[in-house]
Design an enzyme around this catalytic site. Structure first.
Site, short mmCIF file in Angstrom:
data_model
loop_
_atom_site.label_atom_id
_atom_site.label_comp_id
_atom_site.label_asym_id
_atom_site.label_seq_id
_atom_site.Cartn_x
_atom_site.Cartn_y
_atom_site.Cartn_z
N MET A 159 8.72 -2.99 -5.42
CA MET A 159 8.39 -1.60 -5.68
C MET A 159 8.09 -0.85 -4.39
O MET A 159 8.50 0.31 -4.22
CB MET A 159 7.20 -1.53 -6.64
CG MET A 159 6.81 -0.11 -7.07
SD MET A 159 8.09 0.73 -8.04
CE MET A 159 8.46 2.13 -7.00
N LYS A 160 7.40 -1.48 -3.49
CA LYS A 160 7.06 -0.83 -2.22
C LYS A 160 8.32 -0.50 -1.42
O LYS A 160 8.41 0.56 -0.78
CB LYS A 160 6.12 -1.71 -1.40
CG LYS A 160 5.79 -1.18 -0.02
CD LYS A 160 5.11 0.19 -0.06
CE LYS A 160 4.68 0.60 1.35
NZ LYS A 160 4.14 1.97 1.38
N LEU A 161 9.31 -1.38 -1.44
CA LEU A 161 10.55 -1.09 -0.73
C LEU A 161 11.27 0.09 -1.35
O LEU A 161 11.86 0.91 -0.64
CB LEU A 161 11.46 -2.32 -0.71
CG LEU A 161 10.96 -3.50 0.13
CD1 LEU A 161 12.02 -4.60 0.18
CD2 LEU A 161 10.58 -3.08 1.56
N LEU A 215 0.81 -1.22 0.00
CA LEU A 215 0.00 0.00 0.00
C LEU A 215 0.84 1.26 0.00
O LEU A 215 1.93 1.29 0.58
CB LEU A 215 -0.88 0.02 1.25
CG LEU A 215 -1.58 -1.29 1.61
CD1 LEU A 215 -2.19 -1.19 3.00
CD2 LEU A 215 -2.63 -1.61 0.56
#
Length: 307
Positions: free
Chosen positions: A174-176, A125
Site C-alpha cells: 500500500m505504501k508503494l 508511514l
C-alpha cells in the site's frame, strides 16, 4: 510479554526521532540505536531512552522493536547481520518495520523470522517529520489480527490515522502505491510549473489557480511552498528516497505483470537527479532541476512573478 512491553527503535532520523519521542511519552521504556548523527540520539537519551550498542543487544532486551530505515537492504542487514536482531531474538519478539520497503524482501524476511519465533509487521508511514514529532502520522499496517490488536496501543503513540490493510506485506504494498502517486504528482507539478513559466504563466499564478481548485491537496501545498516561497524545509523527503520508492513500485508492477507507464516515466526524473549527485535534495526541489534542464532558473521565474 510484560504488561508494559520494552520498546526498541532502530533509525532515529527525520521520522524516527519524533516517533521514538512519542513512544517514550506514551510511558514505554525505550532502547534506541541511531546512525552517524548523534543529535537525535542524545536528544532521546535526555528524555530517558537507553542506547543499545548493537541490534543484537536490543533484541535481547526488547519485546517490540521498530525499524525506520532507508531501504530494504538496510532492513535486511539490521535483521540478518552478525550482530543483528535475529542473533539476539527471543521467541515472541515483534519487529515493526516502518521503512518504505520492497514487499518481496518483506515477505522473505517474515518467513525467516517466523521460523525463529519472531513476528514481522510492516507499518510504513504517511506524512512528514512535522507529523512524526506531533504523533499524527498515517500508518498502513500489515499484520494478522491478533498481532495488530497487540501492537495498536504502541502505534497509537505515533500515528493519528491507522489502517489495518491486511496481512504481513500488505502495508508495504500500500505504501508503494501511495508513494507512486505522490512522486508522480511531484513530477507533474514540477513539469507543469516549468512549462507555465516558459509560456508566461508565473509559478505564483499556478499556485493560486490550482490551489483554489478541486485539484489542490496537501502535497501540492507543500510542493508550492518550496517552489514559490523557497522554503527549503517545506517537505523534508529526499529525492534519493523518492527514487528508491518509485523503483520499488516499478519492481512490484513488473512482478505482478502490470503495465506501469506513469511510474516508469516519473522514475526517470528522480534517476536523473540522483545521477548528477543531487539525491540529497528534497522532493519539491525537483522543479529546480527540471527548470535547469530547460535552460531556466526557477528562483528567477518566481522573482519575475513578483513584479
Amino acid at each position: 510479554m510484560a504488561d508494559t512491553p520494552v520498546m526498541g527503535f532502530i533509525g532515529v532520523g527525520y521520522m524516527g526521532h519524533g516517533m521514538a519521542k512519542n513512544i517514550l511519552q506514551g510511558g514505554y521504556p525505550l532502547w534506541i540505536k541511531g546512525n552517524r548523527n548523534r543529535d537525535p540520539v542524545e536528544s532521546l537519551k535526555g528524555m530517558g531512552a537507553q542506547e543499545a550498542a548493537t541490534n543484537r543487544e536490543m533484541a535481547e532486551k526488547c519485546d517490540i522493536i521498530h525499524l525506520c530505515l532507508p531501504n530494504s537492504p538496510a532492513v535486511e542487514a539490521a535483521v540478518r547481520g552478525q550482530d543483528g536482531i535475529l542473533a539476539g531474538a527471543r521467541p515472541g519478539l515483534i519487529v515493526i518495520d516502518t521503512t518504505t520497503a520492497d514487499p518481496a524482501s518483506t515477505m522473505a524476511l517474515a518467513d525467516q523470522m517466523a521460523a525463529e519465533g519472531v513476528t514481522l509487521v510492516d507499518a510504513p508511514l504517511g506524512r512528514t517529520p512535522k507529523e512524526a514529532e506531533a504523533g499524527t502520522l498515517d500508518a498502513m499496517v500489515g499484520a494478522d489480527d491478533a498481532t495488530f490488536d497487540k501492537i495498536k496501543p504502541v502505534i497509537d503513540c505515533w500515528a493519528g490515522n491507522i489502517t489495518h490493510v491486511g496481512g504481513v506485506g500488505a502495508g508495504h504494498k500500500m505504501k508503494l502505491l501511495m508513494n507512486m502517486i505522490a512522486m508522480s504528482y511531484a513530477a507533474v507539478y514540477a513539469e507543469a510549473t516549468v512549462l507555465g513559466a516558459k509560456v508566461g504563466i508565473s509559478p505564483q499564478t499556478v499556485r493560486q489557480v490550482i490551489g483554489s481548485s478541486r485539484l489542490s491537496n496537501g502535497f501540492f501545498e507543500t510542493f508550492m511552498r518550496y517552489t514559490v516561497d523557497r522554503d527549503p524545509d517545506a517537505h523534508k523527503f529526499t529525492i534519493a528516497n523518492a527514487s528508491k520508492d518509485v523503483r520499488y513500485a516499478n519492481a512490484m508492477a513488473a512482478d505482478a505483470g502490470v503495465l506501469s507507464l506513469m511510474a516508469s516515466a516519473a522514475r526517470q526524473y528522480y534517476a536523473h537527479v540522483e545521477a548528477i549527485g543531487a539525491g540529497g535534495d528534497f522532493v519539491p526541489m525537483l522543479g529546480d532541476h527540471m527548470a535547469r534542464l530547460n535552460g531556466m532558473d526557477m528562483a528567477e521565474e518566481v522573482k519575475k512573478g513578483q513584479g
